[in-house]
Write a protein that holds these residues in place. Structure first.
Motif, mmCIF file in Angstrom:
data_model
loop_
_atom_site.group_PDB
_atom_site.id
_atom_site.type_symbol
_atom_site.label_atom_id
_atom_site.label_comp_id
_atom_site.label_asym_id
_atom_site.label_seq_id
_atom_site.Cartn_x
_atom_site.Cartn_y
_atom_site.Cartn_z
ATOM 1 N N ASN A 1 0.858 -1.400 0.050
ATOM 2 C CA ASN A 1 0.279 -0.084 -0.139
ATOM 3 C C ASN A 1 0.760 1.258 -0.068
ATOM 4 O OD1 ASN A 1 -2.400 -1.685 -0.053
ATOM 5 N ND2 ASN A 1 -2.527 -1.319 2.282
ATOM 6 N N ASP A 2 1.961 1.118 0.635
ATOM 7 C CA ASP A 2 2.974 2.273 0.433
ATOM 8 C C ASP A 2 3.626 2.846 -0.153
ATOM 9 O OD1 ASP A 2 5.028 3.812 1.627
ATOM 10 O OD2 ASP A 2 4.198 3.992 3.710
ATOM 11 N N SER A 3 3.804 3.726 -1.581
ATOM 12 C CA SER A 3 4.697 4.069 -2.421
ATOM 13 C C SER A 3 6.417 3.798 -1.839
ATOM 14 C CB SER A 3 3.990 5.061 -3.378
ATOM 15 O OG SER A 3 2.695 5.127 -3.832
ATOM 16 N N ASP A 4 6.027 4.671 -0.994
ATOM 17 C CA ASP A 4 7.880 4.783 -1.080
ATOM 18 C C ASP A 4 8.409 3.654 -0.610
ATOM 19 O OD1 ASP A 4 6.891 7.707 -1.322
ATOM 20 O OD2 ASP A 4 6.970 8.576 1.010
ATOM 21 N N ALA A 5 7.991 2.445 0.934
ATOM 22 C CA ALA A 5 8.686 1.892 1.165
ATOM 23 C C ALA A 5 8.223 0.579 -0.159
ATOM 24 C CB ALA A 5 6.676 0.791 2.033
ATOM 25 N N LYS A 6 7.411 0.648 -1.443
ATOM 26 C CA LYS A 6 8.132 0.189 -2.561
ATOM 27 C C LYS A 6 9.254 0.301 -3.570
ATOM 28 C CE LYS A 6 3.582 -0.221 -3.970
ATOM 29 N NZ LYS A 6 2.180 -0.728 -4.794
ATOM 30 N N GLU A 7 9.493 1.528 -3.229
ATOM 31 C CA GLU A 7 10.552 2.457 -3.754
ATOM 32 C C GLU A 7 11.437 1.400 -3.496
ATOM 33 O OE1 GLU A 7 10.839 3.727 -7.048
ATOM 34 O OE2 GLU A 7 8.888 2.749 -7.085
ATOM 35 N N ILE A 8 11.793 1.830 -2.396
ATOM 36 C CA ILE A 8 12.546 1.413 -1.207
ATOM 37 C C ILE A 8 12.740 -0.291 -1.402
ATOM 38 C CG2 ILE A 8 13.356 0.489 1.183
ATOM 39 C CD1 ILE A 8 12.190 3.648 2.217
ATOM 40 N N VAL A 9 11.949 -1.026 -1.557
ATOM 41 C CA VAL A 9 12.713 -2.626 -1.708
ATOM 42 C C VAL A 9 12.569 -2.343 -3.380
ATOM 43 C CG1 VAL A 9 11.467 -4.329 -1.557
ATOM 44 C CG2 VAL A 9 10.793 -3.134 0.440
ATOM 45 N N ARG A 10 12.326 -1.829 -4.386
ATOM 46 C CA ARG A 10 12.843 -1.812 -5.127
ATOM 47 C C ARG A 10 13.882 -1.877 -5.493
ATOM 48 N NH1 ARG A 10 10.577 -1.292 -10.368
ATOM 49 N NH2 ARG A 10 8.223 -0.677 -10.237
ATOM 50 N N GLY A 11 14.406 -0.825 -4.047
ATOM 51 C CA GLY A 11 16.213 -0.088 -4.017
ATOM 52 C C GLY A 11 17.209 -1.111 -4.359
ATOM 53 N N ILE A 12 16.666 -2.459 -3.115
ATOM 54 C CA ILE A 12 17.407 -3.286 -3.111
ATOM 55 C C ILE A 12 17.267 -3.947 -4.067
ATOM 56 C CG2 ILE A 12 16.868 -5.406 -0.874
ATOM 57 C CD1 ILE A 12 16.117 -3.389 0.979
ATOM 58 N N LEU A 13 16.307 -4.680 -4.513
ATOM 59 C CA LEU A 13 16.045 -5.744 -5.175
ATOM 60 C C LEU A 13 16.701 -5.068 -6.727
ATOM 61 C CD1 LEU A 13 12.705 -6.698 -5.612
ATOM 62 C CD2 LEU A 13 13.813 -7.341 -4.323
ATOM 63 N N ALA A 14 17.244 -3.707 -7.176
ATOM 64 C CA ALA A 14 17.457 -3.391 -8.177
ATOM 65 C C ALA A 14 19.343 -3.577 -8.191
ATOM 66 C CB ALA A 14 17.927 -2.075 -8.502
ATOM 67 N N SER A 15 19.773 -3.481 -6.499
ATOM 68 C CA SER A 15 21.126 -3.914 -6.328
ATOM 69 C C SER A 15 21.180 -5.095 -5.754
ATOM 70 C CB SER A 15 21.412 -3.501 -4.560
ATOM 71 O OG SER A 15 20.800 -3.882 -3.592
ATOM 72 N N PHE A 16 20.647 -6.074 -5.954
ATOM 73 C CA PHE A 16 21.064 -7.711 -6.266
ATOM 74 C C PHE A 16 20.889 -8.065 -7.408
ATOM 75 C CE2 PHE A 16 17.824 -8.801 -2.160
ATOM 76 C CZ PHE A 16 18.580 -8.472 -1.872
ATOM 77 N N GLY A 17 20.511 -6.960 -8.570
ATOM 78 C CA GLY A 17 21.152 -7.816 -10.442
ATOM 79 C C GLY A 17 19.156 -7.665 -10.754
ATOM 80 N N TRP A 18 18.039 -7.391 -9.633
ATOM 81 C CA TRP A 18 17.074 -7.605 -10.404
ATOM 82 C C TRP A 18 16.793 -6.496 -11.124
ATOM 83 C CZ3 TRP A 18 14.178 -11.626 -10.821
ATOM 84 C CH2 TRP A 18 14.394 -13.004 -10.276
ATOM 85 N N LYS A 19 16.121 -7.103 -12.661
ATOM 86 C CA LYS A 19 15.099 -5.876 -13.699
ATOM 87 C C LYS A 19 14.053 -5.694 -14.215
ATOM 88 C CE LYS A 19 19.726 -7.162 -16.039
ATOM 89 N NZ LYS A 19 20.677 -7.847 -17.538
ATOM 90 N N GLN A 20 13.391 -6.884 -14.058
ATOM 91 C CA GLN A 20 11.867 -6.895 -14.804
ATOM 92 C C GLN A 20 11.440 -6.781 -13.351
ATOM 93 O OE1 GLN A 20 9.484 -9.631 -16.634
ATOM 94 N NE2 GLN A 20 11.173 -9.030 -18.041
ATOM 95 N N ILE A 21 11.168 -5.856 -12.022
ATOM 96 C CA ILE A 21 10.525 -5.444 -10.675
ATOM 97 C C ILE A 21 8.974 -5.216 -11.273
ATOM 98 C CG2 ILE A 21 10.968 -4.431 -8.818
ATOM 99 C CD1 ILE A 21 13.854 -4.072 -8.604
ATOM 100 N N ILE A 22 8.165 -5.701 -10.929
ATOM 101 C CA ILE A 22 6.888 -5.926 -11.709
ATOM 102 C C ILE A 22 6.101 -5.295 -10.044
ATOM 103 C CG2 ILE A 22 4.783 -6.080 -12.900
ATOM 104 C CD1 ILE A 22 6.682 -8.226 -14.515
ATOM 105 N N ASP A 23 4.963 -3.508 -10.265
ATOM 106 C CA ASP A 23 5.155 -3.516 -9.323
ATOM 107 C C ASP A 23 2.914 -3.689 -9.423
ATOM 108 O OD1 ASP A 23 3.273 -2.222 -8.082
ATOM 109 O OD2 ASP A 23 4.124 -0.104 -7.454
#
Ligand SMILES: NC(=O)c1ccc[n+]([C@@H]2O[C@H](COP(=O)([O-])OP(=O)(O)OC[C@H]3O[C@@H](n4cnc5c(N)ncnc54)[C@H](OP(=O)(O)O)[C@@H]3O)[C@@H](O)[C@H]2O)c1
Length: 216
Positions: A158-180
């Motif tokens: 529900n929280d867009s800012d929280a999802k952006e933080i998690v997106r950043g963590i996943l990107a740092s793992f190497g994820w490219k296709q992160i679908i909200d």
């Protein structure tokens, strides 16, 4: 970033190791402060990480990961303490698998509800983000091992800012296709994917696979 890892299993250890290798400060929590798996994991990090109870990890972390047995996640969060979850990003990697009738497991919540929603309802001030639950632990932290990392992972919350933080963590793992996928109710979809995941695991004889979204 200070990470509170709730869970000492394969997922908790794999994510904790990856996050520590990326320079995050990780505290691994368990039911008991002297959990053997957490002790061994901290030893492997050279003693730089910390360990203790679920409450200790939740208190420590700015971002928390729920990597506990799905059927026990509500109990684990109760042990973590509502006061330690307030305002925190809570990355929910758990799945609502019911092994009570053997393999393959069924889901103990589905269709018009999900485990992520149960956690969000129980702790309305936590910022629950469902993520990574559709992928084997090894692939979670190393997406590049398959198809040059061009395959899909999902976010629900529900929280867009929280999802952006998690997106950043996943990107740092190497994820490219992160679908909200949308709000926390969209976790129903990623959790209900698990019966297919389990059958594909059996059919392929290997857990290191994922799905890739292609479109015109
Ligand atoms: N394995 C995978 O590759 C994978 C992939 C995607 C998602 N998942 C999901 O990720 C979660 C973790 O999976 P896992 O295989 O690493 O470990 P797991 O065996 O499913 O869970 C281990 C954790 O659950 C806690 N736990 C067990 N019973 C409990 C209870 N009665 N009360 C409180 N806590 C309890 C344990 O606490 P202690 O530390 O105190 O023993 C431990 O930290 C699961 O929900 C799983 O469905 C797994």
């Amino acid at each position: 970033m200070r990470i509170g890892m709730l869970g000492t299993g394969m997922v908790g250890q794999t994510l904790a190791s990856k996050l520590a290798s990326l320079g995050h400060d990780v505290f691994m929590g368990a039911r008991e402060a002297d959990n053997e798996r957490a002790r061994k994991w901290v030893e492997k990090t050279g003693g730089t990480a910390q360990r203790g109870t679920f409450a200790g990890a939740a208190h420590y972390g700015e971002v928390l990961f729920n990597c506990t047995l799905g059927a026990a996640s509500l109990d684990a969060l109760e042990q973590a303490g509502a006061e330690h979850l307030e305002g925190k990003v809570l990355v929910d990697v758990s799945n609502p698998l019911d092994f009570s009738k053997g393999m393959p497991p069924s889901l103990f919540v589905s269709n018009d509800d999900s485990l992520a929603e149960q956690l969000q309802r129980a702790y309305p001030k936590a910022r629950v983000v469902k993520a990574l639950n559709t992928i084997n632990a090894g692939v979670m932290v190393d997406p590049g091992r398959i198809a040059d990392g061009e395959h899909a992972t999902f976010l629900s919350g529900n929280d867009s800012d929280a999802k952006e933080i998690v997106r950043g963590i996943l990107a740092s793992f190497g994820w490219k296709q992160i679908i909200d996928l949308g709000d926390v109710t969209s976790a129903r979809g990623s959790e209900m994917y698990l019966p297919l995941w389990v059958r594909m695991w059996g059919a392929l004889g290997d857990a290191n696979f994922n799905i890739k979204i292609v479109r015109s």
